[in-house]
Design a protein around this motif. Structure first.
Motif, PDB file in Angstrom:
ATOM      1  N   ALA A 200       0.834  -1.203   0.000  1.00 50.66           N
ATOM      2  CA  ALA A 200       0.000   0.000   0.000  1.00 50.66           C
ATOM      3  C   ALA A 200       0.869   1.253   0.000  1.00 50.66           C
ATOM      4  O   ALA A 200       0.591   2.229  -0.715  1.00 50.66           O
ATOM      5  CB  ALA A 200      -0.930  -0.014   1.209  1.00 50.66           C
ATOM      6  N   LEU A 201       1.943   1.241   0.797  1.00 47.96           N
ATOM      7  CA  LEU A 201       2.871   2.367   0.812  1.00 47.96           C
ATOM      8  C   LEU A 201       3.527   2.539  -0.546  1.00 47.96           C
ATOM      9  O   LEU A 201       3.668   3.668  -1.052  1.00 47.96           O
ATOM     10  CB  LEU A 201       3.925   2.146   1.894  1.00 47.96           C
ATOM     11  N   ASP A 202       3.940   1.431  -1.163  1.00 42.74           N
ATOM     12  CA  ASP A 202       4.575   1.508  -2.471  1.00 42.74           C
ATOM     13  C   ASP A 202       3.603   2.034  -3.521  1.00 42.74           C
ATOM     14  O   ASP A 202       4.001   2.774  -4.427  1.00 42.74           O
ATOM     15  CB  ASP A 202       5.096   0.132  -2.874  1.00 42.74           C
ATOM     16  N   ALA A 203       2.344   1.673  -3.423  1.00 43.12           N
ATOM     17  CA  ALA A 203       1.341   2.184  -4.366  1.00 43.12           C
ATOM     18  C   ALA A 203       1.218   3.701  -4.259  1.00 43.12           C
ATOM     19  O   ALA A 203       1.095   4.400  -5.279  1.00 43.12           O
ATOM     20  CB  ALA A 203      -0.004   1.519  -4.118  1.00 43.12           C
ATOM     21  N   VAL A 204       1.271   4.221  -3.045  1.00 49.09           N
ATOM     22  CA  VAL A 204       1.218   5.675  -2.853  1.00 49.09           C
ATOM     23  C   VAL A 204       2.456   6.330  -3.464  1.00 49.09           C
ATOM     24  O   VAL A 204       2.363   7.363  -4.157  1.00 49.09           O
ATOM     25  CB  VAL A 204       1.097   6.013  -1.357  1.00 49.09           C
ATOM     26  N   ILE A 205       3.619   5.738  -3.226  1.00 46.12           N
ATOM     27  CA  ILE A 205       4.865   6.289  -3.776  1.00 46.12           C
ATOM     28  C   ILE A 205       4.813   6.307  -5.297  1.00 46.12           C
ATOM     29  O   ILE A 205       5.180   7.305  -5.948  1.00 46.12           O
ATOM     30  CB  ILE A 205       6.079   5.480  -3.279  1.00 46.12           C
ATOM     31  N   ILE A 206       4.350   5.215  -5.900  1.00 43.06           N
ATOM     32  CA  ILE A 206       4.291   5.144  -7.362  1.00 43.06           C
ATOM     33  C   ILE A 206       3.281   6.144  -7.909  1.00 43.06           C
ATOM     34  O   ILE A 206       3.517   6.765  -8.963  1.00 43.06           O
ATOM     35  CB  ILE A 206       3.947   3.705  -7.801  1.00 43.06           C
ATOM     36  N   ALA A 207       2.146   6.322  -7.209  1.00 48.37           N
ATOM     37  CA  ALA A 207       1.156   7.306  -7.666  1.00 48.37           C
ATOM     38  C   ALA A 207       1.736   8.720  -7.651  1.00 48.37           C
ATOM     39  O   ALA A 207       1.533   9.501  -8.589  1.00 48.37           O
ATOM     40  CB  ALA A 207      -0.095   7.223  -6.785  1.00 48.37           C
ATOM     41  N   VAL A 208       2.480   9.055  -6.600  1.00 47.55           N
ATOM     42  CA  VAL A 208       3.130  10.370  -6.536  1.00 47.55           C
ATOM     43  C   VAL A 208       4.194  10.481  -7.622  1.00 47.55           C
ATOM     44  O   VAL A 208       4.358  11.534  -8.263  1.00 47.55           O
ATOM     45  CB  VAL A 208       3.731  10.600  -5.141  1.00 47.55           C
ATOM     46  N   GLU A 209       4.931   9.395  -7.850  1.00 50.13           N
ATOM     47  CA  GLU A 209       5.959   9.393  -8.892  1.00 50.13           C
ATOM     48  C   GLU A 209       5.333   9.594 -10.272  1.00 50.13           C
ATOM     49  O   GLU A 209       5.887  10.309 -11.118  1.00 50.13           O
ATOM     50  CB  GLU A 209       6.723   8.075  -8.855  1.00 50.13           C
ATOM     51  N   GLY A 253       7.402   0.389 -15.042  1.00 50.08           N
ATOM     52  CA  GLY A 253       7.789   0.895 -13.726  1.00 50.08           C
ATOM     53  C   GLY A 253       6.705   1.608 -12.958  1.00 50.08           C
ATOM     54  O   GLY A 253       6.796   1.725 -11.735  1.00 50.08           O
ATOM     55  N   LEU A 254       5.664   2.090 -13.655  1.00 57.74           N
ATOM     56  CA  LEU A 254       4.631   2.863 -12.975  1.00 57.74           C
ATOM     57  C   LEU A 254       3.236   2.258 -13.136  1.00 57.74           C
ATOM     58  O   LEU A 254       2.583   1.910 -12.142  1.00 57.74           O
ATOM     59  CB  LEU A 254       4.632   4.306 -13.501  1.00 57.74           C
ATOM     60  N   VAL A 255       2.773   2.134 -14.376  1.00 56.96           N
ATOM     61  CA  VAL A 255       1.377   1.741 -14.619  1.00 56.96           C
ATOM     62  C   VAL A 255       1.104   0.306 -14.175  1.00 56.96           C
ATOM     63  O   VAL A 255       0.164   0.050 -13.410  1.00 56.96           O
ATOM     64  CB  VAL A 255       1.030   1.930 -16.111  1.00 56.96           C
ATOM     65  N   LEU A 256       1.912  -0.649 -14.652  1.00 57.38           N
ATOM     66  CA  LEU A 256       1.663  -2.047 -14.305  1.00 57.38           C
ATOM     67  C   LEU A 256       1.824  -2.333 -12.809  1.00 57.38           C
ATOM     68  O   LEU A 256       0.963  -2.997 -12.214  1.00 57.38           O
ATOM     69  CB  LEU A 256       2.582  -2.957 -15.129  1.00 57.38           C
ATOM     70  N   LEU A 258       1.429  -0.297 -10.303  1.00 65.95           N
ATOM     71  CA  LEU A 258       0.324   0.353  -9.603  1.00 65.95           C
ATOM     72  C   LEU A 258      -0.969  -0.435  -9.784  1.00 65.95           C
ATOM     73  O   LEU A 258      -1.747  -0.609  -8.831  1.00 65.95           O
ATOM     74  CB  LEU A 258       0.159   1.777 -10.118  1.00 65.95           C
ATOM     75  N   ALA A 259      -1.200  -0.941 -11.002  1.00 66.16           N
ATOM     76  CA  ALA A 259      -2.411  -1.731 -11.248  1.00 66.16           C
ATOM     77  C   ALA A 259      -2.377  -3.052 -10.475  1.00 66.16           C
ATOM     78  O   ALA A 259      -3.381  -3.450  -9.861  1.00 66.16           O
ATOM     79  CB  ALA A 259      -2.563  -1.991 -12.748  1.00 66.16           C
ATOM     80  N   LEU A 260      -1.242  -3.734 -10.502  1.00 70.63           N
ATOM     81  CA  LEU A 260      -1.126  -5.007  -9.781  1.00 70.63           C
ATOM     82  C   LEU A 260      -1.258  -4.815  -8.277  1.00 70.63           C
ATOM     83  O   LEU A 260      -1.887  -5.633  -7.591  1.00 70.63           O
ATOM     84  CB  LEU A 260       0.203  -5.675 -10.119  1.00 70.63           C
ATOM     85  N   GLU A 261      -0.673  -3.754  -7.753  1.00 65.54           N
ATOM     86  CA  GLU A 261      -0.793  -3.495  -6.317  1.00 65.54           C
ATOM     87  C   GLU A 261      -2.218  -3.143  -5.934  1.00 65.54           C
ATOM     88  O   GLU A 261      -2.695  -3.533  -4.854  1.00 65.54           O
ATOM     89  CB  GLU A 261       0.179  -2.387  -5.914  1.00 65.54           C
ATOM     90  N   ALA A 262      -2.916  -2.409  -6.801  1.00 63.01           N
ATOM     91  CA  ALA A 262      -4.313  -2.089  -6.519  1.00 63.01           C
ATOM     92  C   ALA A 262      -5.155  -3.352  -6.459  1.00 63.01           C
ATOM     93  O   ALA A 262      -6.025  -3.504  -5.574  1.00 63.01           O
ATOM     94  CB  ALA A 262      -4.851  -1.138  -7.580  1.00 63.01           C
ATOM     95  N   VAL A 263      -4.895  -4.292  -7.382  1.00 64.48           N
ATOM     96  CA  VAL A 263      -5.633  -5.555  -7.359  1.00 64.48           C
ATOM     97  C   VAL A 263      -5.273  -6.371  -6.124  1.00 64.48           C
ATOM     98  O   VAL A 263      -6.147  -6.949  -5.458  1.00 64.48           O
ATOM     99  CB  VAL A 263      -5.343  -6.362  -8.644  1.00 64.48           C
ATOM    100  N   ALA A 264      -3.980  -6.438  -5.809  1.00 65.30           N
ATOM    101  CA  ALA A 264      -3.543  -7.216  -4.651  1.00 65.30           C
ATOM    102  C   ALA A 264      -4.079  -6.636  -3.345  1.00 65.30           C
ATOM    103  O   ALA A 264      -4.411  -7.378  -2.422  1.00 65.30           O
ATOM    104  CB  ALA A 264      -2.014  -7.273  -4.610  1.00 65.30           C
ATOM    105  N   LEU A 265      -4.160  -5.309  -3.274  1.00 67.39           N
ATOM    106  CA  LEU A 265      -4.635  -4.683  -2.044  1.00 67.39           C
ATOM    107  C   LEU A 265      -6.131  -4.896  -1.831  1.00 67.39           C
ATOM    108  O   LEU A 265      -6.620  -4.767  -0.699  1.00 67.39           O
ATOM    109  CB  LEU A 265      -4.327  -3.178  -2.071  1.00 67.39           C
ATOM    110  N   CYS A 266      -6.844  -5.211  -2.898  1.00 61.97           N
ATOM    111  CA  CYS A 266      -8.286  -5.492  -2.757  1.00 61.97           C
ATOM    112  C   CYS A 266      -8.542  -6.869  -2.158  1.00 61.97           C
ATOM    113  O   CYS A 266      -9.661  -7.152  -1.711  1.00 61.97           O
ATOM    114  CB  CYS A 266      -8.983  -5.386  -4.116  1.00 61.97           C
TER     115      CYS A 266
END
Length: 335
Positions: A200-209, A253-256, A258-266
């Motif tokens: 979840a933290l990494d998803a936030v970092i990637i979104a800001v990036e 590095g960003l889109v994939l 972030l998408a995978l982490e969003a699915v995993a976090l669900c």
């Protein structure tokens, strides 16, 4: 100006510093692994999360060392590297070199107290070393981006968002190294929950990036500095450089991730395969970011422009008094 070895240094130095910072923070806040005389087991920890932290420290240290070797080899002369320490000057290069060397020493210390039984090392010393390592790691992660900004004549590197992008990318790379180590340590329920939070933290970092990347492109595109449009065009539409930027960095590095982490976090639990895939994609993106930024640097070649004027000696006065001067109109000068 910067060769392949320098790109490897920018990547490995940032990833290693990110791993040391992530492992230090995780040990201070979560694992709080006992060391030396207070540890009942000699050697690496038996708890999965603590073992992942142990491996992260070791991998981070190796990344720093290999990165420093790459930088020295890129310089071409070892004496230049030693000169930074033997004859220091108050420059950004000196600050970064000292921070990198000190971080490597602290990383070696942190790895040693985990993989070797050192009964003379108290927990307080480890806590102090890890706290100092976090500060030095932030300096190193920022330094890899600030170093490019010190090079004159390269408009692409003068953006203040370059150090920010490198910092965010390094933090995400450090977490990726932990994600790689975690599945091999046998994730139990407590460790899986921590990894879930780290994703979840990494998803936030990637979104800001991702937001900073868009701002970097927009601001650089609106810049009126000479050479800025050409550099941005090379970055976005050049052959190998654009492929590394769009596919390697933006997509992988960003889109994939972030998408995978969003699915995993669900889901209630992140599969180990998903964690490893996210880690690999993040590291590929981190390398491609640095490669594309370095390769897209606009070094305009000096070119001879069409000659329009010649020196017409007949237009000069035949004689001039001693000590006097005269002016030749520019329109009459033909070379």
């Amino acid at each position: 100006m910067f060769g392949a070895l320098a790109v490897f240094y920018l990547f490995l130095g940032g990833a290693g510093a990110g791993a040391i910072a992530a492992c230090s923070a995780l040990d201070l806040l979560a694992t709080q692994r006992p060391h030396a005389a207070t540890c009942s087991v000699a050697g690496p920890s038996v708890r999965p999360l603590a073992r992942a932290v142990d491996a992260g420290f070791a991998v981070g240290f190796v990344c720093l060392v290999v990165g420093m070797i790459s930088l020295v080899l890129d310089l071409g002369r070892v004496d230049r590297a030693f000169a930074l320490f033997l004859d220091p000057h108050p420059t950004l290069l000196t600050l970064g070199s000292y921070a990198l060397a000190a971080l490597a020493v602290l990383a070696a210390f942190a790895a040693a107290v985990r993989f070797f039984y050192l009964p003379f090392v108290p927990r307080r010393a480890v806590v102090a070393a890890e706290a100092a390592a976090i500060v030095l790691a932030v300096v190193v992660m920022l330094y890899t981006g600030l170093l490019l900004g010190t090079v004159g004549g390269v408009p692409l590197w003068s953006s203040p968002l370059i150090p920010v992008l490198f910092l965010l990318s390094s933090c995400s790379s450090g977490l990726a190294i932990l994600f790689f180590a975690a599945p091999f340590t046998g994730l139990d329920a407590p460790a899986a929950r921590v990894v879930h939070r780290l994703m979840a933290l990494d998803a936030v970092i990637i979104a800001v990036e991702l937001a900073c990347t868009a701002a970097f492109v927009l601001l650089h595109g609106a810049s009126d500095r000479p050479g800025a449009p050409a550099a941005l065009d090379t970055l976005l539409t050049g052959d190998a450089t654009a492929a590394a930027w769009w596919f390697g960095f933006v997509v992988c590095g960003l889109v994939l991730p972030l998408a995978l982490e969003a699915v995993a976090l669900c889901s209630a639990r992140c599969p180990a395969v998903a964690v490893a895939i996210v880690a690999a994609l993040v590291l590929v993106g981190a390398f491609c970011l640095r490669y594309s930024i370095v390769e897209a640097a606009d070094h305009r070649a000096l070119a001879l422009e069409p000659v329009e004027h010649t020196l017409n000696l007949a237009a000069m006065p035949a004689a001039q008094p001693a000590g006097s001067s005269f002016t030749i109109p520019f329109e009459s000068v033909h070379i």
